[in-house]
Motif scaffolding. Structure first.
Motif, PDB file in Angstrom:
ATOM      1  N   SER A 157      -8.033   5.896 -11.549  1.00  0.00           N
ATOM      2  CA  SER A 157      -7.760   6.110 -10.118  1.00  0.00           C
ATOM      3  C   SER A 157      -8.276   7.434  -9.581  1.00  0.00           C
ATOM      4  O   SER A 157      -7.991   7.778  -8.438  1.00  0.00           O
ATOM      5  N   GLN A 159     -14.158   3.858  -2.429  1.00  0.00           N
ATOM      6  CA  GLN A 159     -12.877   3.952  -3.129  1.00  0.00           C
ATOM      7  C   GLN A 159     -11.922   4.849  -2.334  1.00  0.00           C
ATOM      8  O   GLN A 159     -12.279   5.952  -1.929  1.00  0.00           O
ATOM      9  N   GLY A 170      -8.231   6.689  -2.711  1.00  0.00           N
ATOM     10  CA  GLY A 170      -7.239   7.094  -3.696  1.00  0.00           C
ATOM     11  C   GLY A 170      -5.919   7.465  -3.037  1.00  0.00           C
ATOM     12  O   GLY A 170      -5.895   8.052  -1.947  1.00  0.00           O
ATOM     13  N   LYS A 175      -1.345   8.178  -4.122  1.00  0.00           N
ATOM     14  CA  LYS A 175      -0.405   8.477  -5.197  1.00  0.00           C
ATOM     15  C   LYS A 175       1.024   8.195  -4.746  1.00  0.00           C
ATOM     16  O   LYS A 175       1.290   7.990  -3.560  1.00  0.00           O
ATOM     17  N   HIS A 192      -0.968   7.539  -9.959  1.00  0.00           N
ATOM     18  CA  HIS A 192      -2.096   7.553  -9.029  1.00  0.00           C
ATOM     19  C   HIS A 192      -2.678   6.143  -8.943  1.00  0.00           C
ATOM     20  O   HIS A 192      -2.692   5.405  -9.937  1.00  0.00           O
ATOM     21  N   PHE A 193      -3.176   5.809  -7.753  1.00  0.00           N
ATOM     22  CA  PHE A 193      -3.693   4.465  -7.503  1.00  0.00           C
ATOM     23  C   PHE A 193      -5.000   4.576  -6.723  1.00  0.00           C
ATOM     24  O   PHE A 193      -5.316   5.622  -6.139  1.00  0.00           O
ATOM     25  N   SER A 194      -5.742   3.488  -6.705  1.00  0.00           N
ATOM     26  CA  SER A 194      -6.891   3.411  -5.805  1.00  0.00           C
ATOM     27  C   SER A 194      -7.181   1.965  -5.472  1.00  0.00           C
ATOM     28  O   SER A 194      -6.852   1.042  -6.222  1.00  0.00           O
ATOM     29  N   THR A 209      -6.492  -0.143  -8.864  1.00  0.00           N
ATOM     30  CA  THR A 209      -6.246   0.577 -10.111  1.00  0.00           C
ATOM     31  C   THR A 209      -4.912   1.313 -10.053  1.00  0.00           C
ATOM     32  O   THR A 209      -4.403   1.632  -8.970  1.00  0.00           O
ATOM     33  N   ALA A 210      -4.370   1.583 -11.227  1.00  0.00           N
ATOM     34  CA  ALA A 210      -3.178   2.426 -11.366  1.00  0.00           C
ATOM     35  C   ALA A 210      -3.340   3.259 -12.627  1.00  0.00           C
ATOM     36  O   ALA A 210      -3.792   2.743 -13.662  1.00  0.00           O
ATOM     37  N   SER A 211      -2.988   4.537 -12.554  1.00  0.00           N
ATOM     38  CA  SER A 211      -3.120   5.439 -13.698  1.00  0.00           C
ATOM     39  C   SER A 211      -1.904   6.345 -13.791  1.00  0.00           C
ATOM     40  O   SER A 211      -1.346   6.776 -12.779  1.00  0.00           O
ATOM     41  N   SER A 218      -4.383   3.648 -18.069  1.00  0.00           N
ATOM     42  CA  SER A 218      -5.155   3.215 -16.905  1.00  0.00           C
ATOM     43  C   SER A 218      -5.131   1.698 -16.831  1.00  0.00           C
ATOM     44  O   SER A 218      -5.376   1.021 -17.837  1.00  0.00           O
ATOM     45  N   GLU A 238      -6.282  -1.855 -14.347  1.00  0.00           N
ATOM     46  CA  GLU A 238      -7.183  -2.297 -13.283  1.00  0.00           C
ATOM     47  C   GLU A 238      -7.132  -3.809 -13.127  1.00  0.00           C
ATOM     48  O   GLU A 238      -7.043  -4.546 -14.118  1.00  0.00           O
TER      49      GLU A 238
END
Length: 329
Positions: free
Chosen positions: A46, A124, A126, A128, A150-152, A191-193, A203, A205
């Protein structure tokens, strides 16, 4: 046609820690600090580029296929090379341009294909989640802030810059060896991290890649099957040398890929599509503002449609060797 010989994944999202998307191209990492979160080899994380920052990217995916007596001449190997450039428009939005080069080689007696394929544009966003709730990725974060979720969201499309009607040595057109899709193909992913500890990063996705039908000069109207992907990766900060600005992270990645059937003249084509799981151990090294990664990717479970006929397709590899390098400036 064999989907893996298509070279589809040109669209891949480099998003600093790259969203993997389609199987033939994924851009790389570049903005991870010596004490910050880790990054996968190929699937997504992310991280976004810093505002005003630029990322130059190279990825090479070399696939070697299993050989079968019934498939002479067999698909031998495919090499998918991706060049990319990214720019941090804001602290929370990054834009990317990718240009792929595909090589698909058969054993002696077969027909090979080489050339530049469809370029792609990607964006992208981003964000959080922390004690203050949801918000876009801020310009500056402390080490404690980096441990938050964190995400995106990322998305984009290919541009029809490759030659969809590329002719082989015998003058024929094989859509599976084409250098372009003929029309834009699009992708969307999430995504997520999370830093599980000071040294371990998870991570996740989920993404999809979709194609439009296109009529080739041969008269065939082809629509390649959709690609849906779920990926997870664990990276471990095993070695950090602050004086040398060097960091080394072993990485373990698991990827689930579901491919739809290709359709020719509106009819689903046998010997295409299916489901598979890949396992990829690898390592990522950081030095100053550069990063390199190397992973060995192998199918560990497959459920392919008419599996026996799919030599040269995803899930039929001996292995895939994935290398990437990136530079932030």
């Amino acid at each position: 046609m064999k989907k893996s010989m298509l070279g589809a994944g040109a669209l891949c999202a480099a998003l600093v820690t790259p969203p993997a998307l389609a199987h033939h191209g994924v851009a790389g990492v570049g903005a991870v600090g010596l004490q910050g979160p880790g990054a996968p080899i190929e699937s997504a994380a992310s991280s976004v580029l810093p505002e005003g920052g630029m990322l130059a990217y190279l990825k090479v995916d070399q696939a070697r296929f299993k050989k079968y007596d019934w498939a002479e001449p067999n698909a031998d190997y495919a090499r998918f090379t991706m060049l990319g450039l990214g720019y941090g428009v804001t602290p929370w939005f990054s834009a990317y341009l990718f240009v792929p080069h595909n090589t698909k080689v058969e054993q002696s007696g077969g027909l090979d294909s080489r050339g530049w394929a469809d370029a792609s544009l990607m964006g992208q966003v981003g964000f959080k989640f922390d004690q203050d709730g949801w918000r876009l990725t801020p310009a500056n974060e402390s080490l404690d802030d980096l441990e938050d979720w964190h995400f995106s969201v990322f998305g984009g499309a290919t541009l029809p810059t490759g030659n969809a009607n590329h002719r082989l040595a015998d003058g024929s057109i094989d859509a599976g060896k084409s250098l372009g899709f003929g029309k834009p193909a699009w992708s969307l992913g999430l995504t997520a991290s999370k830093m599980l500890s000071r040294t371990l990063t998870l991570s996740l996705e989920a993404s999809t890649f979709r194609f439009q039908p296109y009529t080739y000069d041969s008269g065939e109207r082809v629509q390649f099957g959709a690609e849906n992907r779920l990926s997870a990766a664990l990276s471990w900060r095993a070695l950090t040398l602050p004086a040398q600005a060097f960091r080394l992270d072993p990485v373990l990645e698991v990827q689930y890929l579901a491919l739809g059937r290709d359709r020719v003249d509106g009819v689903g084509e046998r010997g295409t599509g299916g489901r598979m799981v890949y396992l990829m151990p690898g390592v990522r090294a950081y030095w100053h503002n550069a990063s390199i990664a190397l992973g060995l990717k192998k199918p560990v479970w497959t459920d392919l449609n008419e599996s026996r006929t799919q030599q040269g397709a995803e899930g039929k590899e001996k292995y895939r060797l994935v290398f990437s390098a990136s530079l932030m400036f």
